[in-house]
Motif scaffolding. Structure first.
Motif, short mmCIF file in Angstrom:
data_model
loop_
_atom_site.label_atom_id
_atom_site.label_comp_id
_atom_site.label_asym_id
_atom_site.label_seq_id
_atom_site.Cartn_x
_atom_site.Cartn_y
_atom_site.Cartn_z
N GLN A 223 0.79 -1.22 0.00
CA GLN A 223 0.00 0.00 0.00
C GLN A 223 0.83 1.28 0.00
OE1 GLN A 223 -3.18 0.06 -0.59
NE2 GLN A 223 -3.35 2.28 -0.46
N ASP A 224 1.89 1.33 0.82
CA ASP A 224 2.59 2.64 0.88
C ASP A 224 3.44 2.87 -0.37
OD1 ASP A 224 4.23 0.66 1.77
OD2 ASP A 224 5.35 1.95 3.15
N THR A 225 3.96 1.78 -0.94
CA THR A 225 4.68 1.94 -2.22
C THR A 225 3.70 2.44 -3.28
OG1 THR A 225 5.91 -0.03 -1.59
CG2 THR A 225 6.19 0.76 -3.84
N SER A 228 2.92 6.05 -2.99
CA SER A 228 3.99 6.90 -3.54
C SER A 228 3.91 6.94 -5.06
CB SER A 228 5.36 6.36 -3.13
OG SER A 228 5.48 6.41 -1.73
N MET A 229 3.62 5.78 -5.65
CA MET A 229 3.52 5.75 -7.11
C MET A 229 2.39 6.65 -7.60
SD MET A 229 4.15 1.77 -8.11
CE MET A 229 4.17 1.92 -9.87
N GLU A 231 1.16 9.27 -6.05
CA GLU A 231 1.55 10.68 -5.88
C GLU A 231 2.48 11.14 -6.99
OE1 GLU A 231 0.15 12.71 -3.86
OE2 GLU A 231 -1.05 11.05 -3.09
N LEU A 232 3.46 10.26 -7.27
CA LEU A 232 4.44 10.61 -8.30
C LEU A 232 3.73 10.82 -9.64
CD1 LEU A 232 7.33 10.82 -9.43
CD2 LEU A 232 7.29 8.36 -9.73
N ASN A 235 1.92 14.05 -9.67
CA ASN A 235 2.78 15.23 -9.75
C ASN A 235 3.41 15.40 -11.12
OD1 ASN A 235 2.25 15.95 -7.13
ND2 ASN A 235 3.90 14.67 -6.31
N ALA A 236 3.66 14.23 -11.73
CA ALA A 236 4.38 14.29 -13.01
C ALA A 236 3.47 14.48 -14.20
CB ALA A 236 5.20 13.02 -13.20
N GLU A 237 2.19 14.13 -14.03
CA GLU A 237 1.33 14.15 -15.21
C GLU A 237 1.10 15.56 -15.72
OE1 GLU A 237 -2.04 15.24 -15.10
OE2 GLU A 237 -2.87 14.67 -13.16
N THR A 238 1.00 15.62 -17.04
CA THR A 238 0.86 16.93 -17.67
C THR A 238 -0.58 17.20 -18.07
OG1 THR A 238 1.32 15.94 -19.80
CG2 THR A 238 3.18 16.85 -18.59
N ASP B 68 10.31 -0.38 -3.68
CA ASP B 68 9.99 0.65 -2.69
C ASP B 68 11.03 1.76 -2.72
OD1 ASP B 68 8.02 1.27 -0.71
OD2 ASP B 68 9.65 1.15 0.75
N VAL B 71 10.75 3.76 -5.98
CA VAL B 71 9.58 4.65 -6.04
C VAL B 71 9.74 5.80 -5.07
CG1 VAL B 71 7.12 4.82 -5.62
CG2 VAL B 71 8.01 2.90 -6.89
N ASP B 75 9.77 9.65 -5.85
CA ASP B 75 8.62 10.46 -5.44
C ASP B 75 9.08 11.72 -4.71
OD1 ASP B 75 6.10 11.34 -4.88
OD2 ASP B 75 5.82 9.98 -3.18
N ALA B 80 9.72 14.66 -9.86
CA ALA B 80 8.43 14.79 -10.55
C ALA B 80 8.54 15.87 -11.61
CB ALA B 80 7.34 15.11 -9.55
N LYS B 84 8.02 15.62 -15.47
CA LYS B 84 7.02 16.49 -16.09
C LYS B 84 7.63 17.31 -17.22
CE LYS B 84 3.28 19.53 -14.73
NZ LYS B 84 2.43 19.87 -13.60
N TYR B 199 -0.69 -8.73 2.84
CA TYR B 199 -1.35 -7.42 2.96
C TYR B 199 -2.86 -7.55 2.76
CZ TYR B 199 -3.33 -3.31 0.83
OH TYR B 199 -4.18 -2.32 0.49
#
Lengths: 985, 205
Positions: A223-225, A228-229, A231-232, A235-238, B68, B71, B75, B80, B84, B199
Motif C-alpha cells: 500500500q505505501d509503495t 507513492s507511485m 503521488e508521483l 505530480n508528473a502528469e501533464t 519501494d 519509487v 517520489d 516529478a 514532467k 497485505y
C-alpha cells in the motif's frame, strides 16, 4: 402503439418514438452524451448532472426528461460542454484518478471513460479525501469512501431492485457517503451480500474482494509503495490525456490473463447467468450482464460469492473404492472395471430391474439424458428418477391434469408485471432470491398487490398486503373456498371458460363442500380474509400464483397444486401476460431433469414409456429394445432395496442420504445394497455408503445446458479444467456405458443435445448454436427455433385444445400422538444451499451463518424457558435431532422451523416420515410433529451478531436525490453558468 | 452391510514413481518446445556473459524493497518536475518541424563559423560597414527578420481532425512508455505476491 414525435437536435430535424427520455432519444441517434450515474437496469438516478443538455433553451438532465413533440435540443454548444464539465469536476473532487494501479481499470470504469469522452485535461477542483476509513468488514466486498462519487447507483439497486433496503447516502453529512442501515459497519448491517452494489458501482468504490489487489498488474503492490507511485504519477502528469493511454494499455494487457466465462448458476431454479472472471483458478468476481435473460444484473449471495467450493481441498479428485472400513483412492481404470463386473453380474443374475439409477437436478440436461439412456437402453430398466420427486413432481402432476404442460406458464417478466402475486407455501425471498426481487420491486414501486399464505412470517409475508397463516396442510380448502366464492359471486371468467375450458359443471359441483364457514373452521383463516382474497383476484387485471414445497410436500400435494391451477382457470388467468401458475423449481435443473426423462414412466419430452409408437421411435434411434413397463421412483427404490428386489444402485449428484425423508430408513437401505456407485464432487453423506465413489466435476468445469423454472434453456461454458482426475458427469456416464458395450462416441454435450432434441417434440428446435452466449429458448421450441415465453396463448396441449378443470378433495394431514405437540416446519435459508455441502466451503458464508438453528416463537420460549442458544432435542416417531434454539417472531405458537443447512445431528430428515403424497410419492416433509426436551439451558446464540437477520434496514425510495439538491452547497450547474456561483455538489 | 465410512487412504505415489512421472512430463515439454528452449538458452548465455543474471537475481530476490526504494527515491518534487518537464519537452519536440529546421541549422552553423573566424581579426568600422552591405549579410538579416515576423504570427487553431491526429501521435508515444512502465513493474509484482497476499489478508479481516 408508440407515437412518433418530431424534434430538432443540434439544428437537425428528426422523427423518433415519443415514449423515451431525451437521453435515450439521443443515444438512439448515436449522439453520445456523458451519463455517469445512469445505468440501463436502474433508470434515471439524477445525481451526477453530467448528462445535462439544453432543451428549448433550458438546461435539463437528459436522463429524466421525457422527450416531447417539437423539442429543440442542443448537445454541442460551448455552454452545454461547460455545464457538463462543472458536473464532472464535482465528480473528480470525489474520486482520485489512479487508473493504472486501480483494480477497476478494466475498460468499463465510467469515471475513466467519461474523462476520456469529455476530453478533460485537468480538474479545477482538486481531489480531496473524505474523513472516513475504508470498510473491509464484509467478507465479500469492500467500500472505499474516498473513491465514491456519490452517484447512488448502489443505493438505487439495494433499495429498489434487490429491495433489501440497507444502503442509503447520508446527504446531511458535510462530506456525504454511503451508509449501511443506521450507519453501521457493513458486516453488522442487514446487508444480504447479494452483490448488486458492487455490480452496479461505476468505479472502484464498491468492489468485490476477489478483485482487490488481484485484477491489475500493478495493484498487488504494498500500500505505501502504491501510494507513492500514485503521488508521483499525479505530480508528473501533464494532463489526464497523457496518463489515460497508460492505464488503457494496462487494461488491455489484463485481457491476456483475465478470462471471462459465461455460466449459469446452480443454486436454485431461477437460472441466473453471468460472467465469471478468473485468473488461473482464482475467481476474481462474478459479473452479471444486463442481457442475462432471467436475472439481468441481479444475483444473490450464493450466485455472486458462493463458489469457493469449486476449489475446495475436500473435492474428490480420484475414484474411491471401499476396502474394509475405509476408502482407497484408485485409478479410473480399476474403478470402471469393478463397476463393469458388478453391473454385469447383477444384470445377469437378478435381471435389469434389480438395478436403479438416480440422476441429478443439479447436473446438465445432457447428463440426465445419458443417465436415463444408460438405464433404459443399456441396462434395460425404467428404474430411473431424480430428486424433483422430493419437491415439485406434485406440481407437475397438478398442471398436467389441468393445463397439459408441467412448467411455469409464463416468464419471470410475467410475474413482474402481474397485478396480483399470490405466494402459497414458498419462501421466495430466501429460496428464489432473484425472482423474489422482481415481486418486491413491483410491489414497492408499481402498485403490485401481494398476498402471502404461509405458516411462517417470512420476508415476503412481512411485505405483503395480506398475510394469512392457514393451519398446516389445509391450503386446498381455502383455495377451493375462494374459488367457490368467486363462482358464487358470478365473478368467474365465463368467456374464457366457455371457449377454452372443459369439465366446468362437474368441477363447480365438486366445490359444494368448500363453503366459507367450512374453510374458516378447517384452515383457521377468517371469512373476511378469504373474501378479501377473492375480491382482490376479481378486481385485478391479472394474477400469478407462485408456490413451492409448502404446497407439494404433503399427503395431498398434487391435489393442492391442482386446486391452484383450477382457481387460475376459473378466473381466466392463463394464456395472457402477467398471469399464470408458477411452481417455483428449487434446483437449477429440476425442470430439465424431468424434461429429459429422469422419471420412471416417461422418456425425454414427457413421452410415456407405455406408448408403443414413442418406444419404437426411441428403439430405432438407440438401436435397442426398450422396456415397456414403468419403473420404480426414488421412494419405491428405497423400499425395493429393503424388500431385496433392488440390488445395485448408481446415483449421481444427489445427497439422498440427507435430503430424502426418514433418513434412518434410507441409510439402512443403502447398507443393504449389493453394490452402490455414487458420483459426486464431495464425499457426501450418501457417498459414505458407496462401494465406489466417482469424482465428478461441478458446473464450472464443464459445458452443457440447464432449464430453469421458466422452461428457459441456457448454455454454460467451461470456466476451469476439471480438478485432479475428476471428470464431467456426461463423460463418466459414457465411460460406464461403454464398459457395458454401449459404444457411445459423444465428444461434446452439443452432440447429446442434438440427439435428444431429435426425439423430443418439446425441444425440437433446440441447438447449441441458437443458445450461443446469453441467448436462450423457452420450451416448447418449434423446429424453426420459435420458442414460447408465454404458454397457452391460443390453446392448451390437449387433443381439443381446451384446459380441464379437475375436481379434487382435501386430504387431511398426518395426525400424531398428543405427546408430539410441536409442528416442525422446514425449508431453506438464503445463504446456504440445502444441507450446505457447497456453501459451507465459503469462509464468508460460514462466518455469517456457521450452523443450523431451530426457530422457536417467543410464546414457546416463554412457556418452556428457551432462549437463544438453548440446546434442545426434538424427537418424532421416526428419529431425533439436536439443535440450538433461536427465538424469533417469524414463527408463532407451537410452530417451529428447522432449516435444512445441517449435515449432522441437526439434519431435519431424521425427523421426517416415509409418508408421501398419494399421487406422486413425494415425501410429506411438511407434515411432522415432534416433542422437545431441553439438553442445555444456556449457550451461545447459533446466529452470530454479524448475520443479516440482526440488521436494521432503512427503507426509502431510491437515493433521495432531492436531499442532495436541497443542500446549501449545491447549485444546479445550469444556474452556475448564468449566476457565476462557484459551488460544488 | 456397507456402513457409512469417511476415511480415505490417499493414493500415494512412491518417490521414485513421482519422479519418473515428473521427468516424463518435463521430457515431453522439452521436446514439444525444442526451438523456443534453444533460443532461450542462447539468450541466457548472452545475459550471463555480462553478469546480467546476477543483477536480475538480486532485483527479484529483493523485489519489494528495490521497488519501494526506487519509487520513494523518485517520489520527490524535483524528480516529478524532471519527469514532467521531460514529458512537456518531448511533447514540444514532437511539434518542431525538423525538416524546416535543417536549412536553419546550416545557416546557424555558417554563422558560428564566421563568428569563430572573426575572433582573430581586427575589425574597423569600414570593414564592418562593408560586411553589412555584403549580400550574405543581407541574406542573413532577411532570413532573421522573416523568422521574427513568423514568430509573431498567431498560430491559427488546428481543425478538429488535425488536432485529434496530433493528440493521437502524442498518445502513441505515451502508450509505448506506459507499456514499458507496466512491464517493469510487473517484474516486481510477480515477486511481491507473497507479501501482497499477506497485505490482502490483513486488509480483508
Amino acid at each position: 402503439m408508440t407515437e412518433y414525435v418530431g424534434i430538432k437536435v443540434n439544428g437537425q430535424n428528426m422523427s423518433i418514438p415519443g415514449d423515451v427520455s431525451v437521453m435515450q432519444a439521443l443515444k438512439e441517434q448515436a449522439i453520445d452524451i456523458p451519463s455517469v450515474c445512469y445505468h440501463p437496469s436502474l433508470g434515471a438516478i439524477e445525481t451526477c448532472d453530467t448528462c445535462l443538455v439544453e432543451v428549448n433553451g433550458e438546461f435539463v438532465r437528459s436522463c429524466s426528461t421525457p422527450i416531447q413533440d417539437g423539442d429543440e435540443i442542443n448537445t454541442a454548444s460551448g455552454e452545454v460542454k461547460r455545464v457538463q464539465n462543472i458536473a464532472m469536476d464535482r465528480i473528480l473532487h470525489n474520486h482520485d484518478l489512479y487508473c493504472t494501479v486501480c483494480d477497476y481499470n478494466n475498460g468499463r470504469c465510467e469515471v475513466h471513460n467519461t474523462v476520456k469522452q469529455m476530453k478533460i485535461e485537468h480538474q479545477s477542483e482538486p481531489f480531496e479525501e473524505k474523513p472516513y476509513e475504508k470498510d473491509f468488514s464484509n467478507p465479500f466486498y469492500r467500500y472505499d469512501p474516498d473513491q465514491c462519487i456519490l452517484c447512488g447507483r448502489c443505493v438505487e439497486a439495494c433499495q429498489d431492485l434487490q429491495v433489501t433496503e440497507t444502503l442509503s447516502i447520508d446527504w446531511s453529512l458535510e462530506r456525504p457517503r454511503v451508509v449501511w442501515d443506521d450507519d453501521r459497519p457493513i458486516n453488522e448491517s442487514s446487508c444480504v451480500s447479494c452483490g448488486h452494489c458492487s455490480t452496479v458501482c461505476p468505479c472502484n468504490a464498491m468492489m468485490e474482494k476477489g478483485m482487490v489487489g488481484e485484477a491489475g498488474f500493478l495493484t498487488g503492490i504494498k500500500q505505501d509503495t502504491l501510494q507513492s507511485m500514485i503521488e508521483l504519477t499525479k505530480n508528473a502528469e501533464t494532463g489526464f490525456s497523457s496518463i489515460m493511454p497508460i492505464s488503457d494499455a494496462e487494461a488491455a494487457m489484463r485481457q491476456t490473463r483475465i478470462k471471462k466465462t459465461k455460466t449459469v448458476c446452480t443454486y436454485c431454479g431461477v437460472g441466473c447467468s453471468f460472467d465469471v472472471w478468473t485468473k488461473d483458478r482464482h475467481i476474481l468476481k462474478v459479473e452479471p450482464q444486463v442481457e442475462a435473460p432471467a436475472n439481468g444484473i441481479s444475483t444473490c449471495v450464493k450466485g455472486k460469492f458462493g463458489w469457493d467450493f469449486v476449489n475446495s481441498e475436500e473435492r474428490l479428485t480420484k475414484p474411491l473404492i471401499r476396502e474394509g472400513d475405509a476408502f482407497r483412492e484408485a485409478e479410473w481404470d480399476e474403478a470402471l472395471s469393478l463397476i463393469e463386473t458388478k453391473f454385469k453380474e447383477a444384470k445377469d443374475t437378478y435381471g435389469p430391474d434389480s438395478m436403479a439409477f438416480i440422476t441429478s437436478s443439479k447436473c446438465t440436461n445432457e447428463e440426465s439424458y445419458l443417465m436415463q439412456k444408460l438405464a433404459r437402453g443399456i441396462i434395460g430398466t425404467n428404474n430411473v428418477d431424480n430428486c424433483s420427486r422430493y419437491c415439485q413432481t406434485p406440481a407437475t402432476v397438478g398442471l398436467f391434469r389441468t393445463v397439459g404442460y408441467g412448467g411455469d406458464s409464463g416468464s419471470i417478466t410475467d410475474i413482474e408485471q402481474a397485478g396480483l402475486v399470490m405466494i402459497v407455501g414458498a419462501n421466495s425471498a430466501e429460496s428464489h432470491p432473484v425472482l423474489a426481487t422482481r415481486v418486491k420491486r413491483s410491489h414497492k414501486l408499481f402498485g403490485q398487490k401481494l398476498i402471502v399464505a404461509d405458516l411462517r412470517k417470512n420476508e415476503m409475508a412481512d411485505r405483503s398486503d395480506l398475510f394469512i397463516q392457514p393451519k398446516a396442510g389445509t391450503d386446498l380448502v381455502w383455495l377451493s373456498a375462494v374459488t367457490k366464492y368467486i363462482v358464487d359471486q358470478g365473478w368467474a371468467d365465463e368467456e374464457f371458460l366457455q371457449k377454452r375450458v372443459n369439465g366446468i359443471d362437474e368441477y363447480i359441483a365438486s366445490l359444494e363442500p368448500y363453503t366459507m364457514e367450512y374453510a374458516e373452521q378447517v384452515t383457521g383463516i377468517s371469512k373476511q380474509d378469504l373474501i378479501t382474497i377473492a375480491e382482490t383476484i376479481h378486481n385485478t387485471k391479472s394474477t400469478c400464483i407462485l408456490w413451492a414445497m409448502g404446497v407439494t410436500q404433503h399427503l395431498g400435494g398434487s391435489d393442492t397444486s391442482t386446486a391452484i391451477s383450477n382457481l387460475l382457470l376459473i378466473t381466466g388467468n392463463y394464456g395472457k401476460p402477467g398471469a399464470g401458475s408458477y411452481p417455483l423449481r428449487g434446483h437449477n435443473n429440476v425442470q430439465g431433469a424431468s424434461d429429459f426423462g429422469s422419471m420412471p414412466d416417461r422418456f425425454p419430452g414427457y413421452q410415456h414409456v407405455t406408448d408403443d409408437a414413442v418406444r419404437a421411435k426411441y428403439e430405432k434411434t438407440w438401436g435397442t429394445k426398450l422396456p415397456a413397463e414403468p419403473g420404480l421412483n426414488n421412494h419405491e427404490m428405497v423400499s425395493g432395496i429393503h424388500a431385496g428386489d433392488v440390488k445395485v444402485m448408481y446415483l449421481k449428484g444427489e445427497d439422498m442420504g440427507l435430503v430424502d425423508s426418514n433418513l434412518n430408513y434410507v441409510h439402512s437401505a443403502f447398507e443393504k445394497l449389493d453394490f452402490f456407485v455414487v458420483q459426486d464432487i464431495f464425499l457426501s453423506k450418501t457417498a459414505q455408503f458407496a462401494d465406489v465413489v466417482l469424482p465428478a466435476s461441478p458446473s464450472f468445469e464443464k459445458e452443457g445446458t440447464f432449464t430453469n423454472t421458466e422452461r428457459r434453456i441456457q448454455r454454460l461454458y467451461q470456466v476451469f479444467e476439471p480438478m485432479g482426475d475428476s471428470k464431467p458427469d456426461w463423460q463418466i456416464i459414457m465411460e460406464v456405458a461403454n464398459r457395458l458395450g454401449a459404444g457411445w462416441e459423444y465428444s461434446h454435450p452439443g452432440e447429446i443435445m442434438a440427439e435428444a432434441a431429435s426425439l423430443m417434440p418439446l425441444y425440437s428446435g433446440v441447438t447449441y448454436e441458437r443458445l450461443e452466449g446469453y441467448n436462450s429458448l423457452q420450451w416448447p421450441v418449434a423446429e424453426d427455433g420459435t420458442d414460447s415465453p408465454l404458454l397457452f396463448k391460443s390453446m392448451f396441449p390437449f387433443p381439443d385444445g381446451k384446459a380441464r378443470l379437475y375436481p379434487v378433495e382435501w386430504t387431511k394431514p398426518l395426525q400424531y400422538e398428543e405427546e408430539y405437540d410441536l409442528h416442525v416446519n422446514n425449508g431453506r435459508l438464503l445463504e446456504h444451499f440445502h444441507e450446505g455441502n457447497m456453501t459451507y466451503k465459503s469462509a464468508g458464508i460460514s462466518s455469517k451463518t456457521p450452523e443450523v438453528f431451530l426457530e422457536v416463537s417467543p410464546e414457546l420460549a416463554a412457556e418452556r424457558g428457551l432462549e437463544d442458544g438453548t440446546l434442545v432435542r426434538l424427537t418424532s416417531p421416526y428419529g431425533s435431532v439436536k439443535v440450538k434454539c433461536l427465538v424469533t417472531d417469524r414463527v408463532k405458537g407451537k410452530e417451529v422451523y428447522l432449516p435444512m443447512n445441517s449435515q449432522g445431528e441437526g439434519a431435519i430428515n431424521y425427523l421426517t416420515s416415509s409418508e408421501a403424497d398419494k399421487d406422486t410419492d413425494t415425501p410429506a416433509y411438511k407434515e411432522i410433529s415432534a416433542k422437545m426436551e431441553i439438553l442445555s439451558g444456556k449457550g451461545e446464540s447459533p446466529l452470530p451478531r454479524i448475520n443479516h437477520r440482526n440488521g436494521n434496514p432503512q427503507p426509502q425510495i431510491g437515493v433521495q436525490v432531492e436531499k442532495k439538491w436541497a443542500r446549501p452547497d449545491y447549485v444546479f450547474p445550469g444556474d452556475l453558468l448564468t449566476k457565476g456561483v462557484s459551488k460544488r455538489g | 452391510m456397507a456402513k457409512a465410512i469417511t476415511k480415505i487412504h490417499h493414493l500415494e505415489l512412491s518417490e521414485e514413481e513421482q519422479r519418473r512421472r515428473d521427468l516424463e512430463e518435463l521430457e515431453t515439454m522439452l521436446v514439444e518446445h525444442k526451438e523456443v528452449i534453444k533460443d532461450f538458452l542462447h539468450m541466457l548465455d548472452k545475459i550471463q556473459s555480462r553478469s546480467g543474471l546476477d543483477v536480475v537475481t538480486g532485483l527479484f530476490d529483493k523485489g519489494d524493497e528495490v521497488l519501494d526504494v526506487l519509487v520513494k527515491a523518485t517520489d520527490k518534487p524535483e524528480v516529478a518536475k524532471i519527469i514532467k518537464n521531460t514529458l512537456l519537452m518531448l511533447g514540444a519536440l514532437g511539434k518542431v518541424n525538423i525538416e524546416d529546421m535543417n536549412p536553419f541549422i546550416e545557416k546557424i552553423n555558417g554563422g558560428l563559423h564566421g563568428a569563430v573566424q572573426s575572433e582573430n581579426k581586427e575589425a574597423s568600422y569600414g570593414s564592418m560597414l562593408r560586411t553589412l552591405a555584403a549580400p550574405e549579410t543581407k541574406k542573413a538579416m532577411a532570413f532573421l527578420l522573416s523568422f521574427l515576423s513568423g514568430m509573431g504570427i498567431e498560430k491559427p487553431k488546428l481543425p478538429a481532425a488535425a488536432a485529434e491526429k496530433e493528440q493521437k501521435s502524442r498518445k502513441n508515444w505515451l502508450l509505448a512508455a506506459g507499456l514499458s512502465l507496466a512491464g517493469a513493474a510487473l517484474l516486481s509484482t510477480q515477486f511481491s505476491k507473497k507479501e501482497s497476499a499477506q497485505y490482502e489478508m490483513m486488509h480483508h479481516q
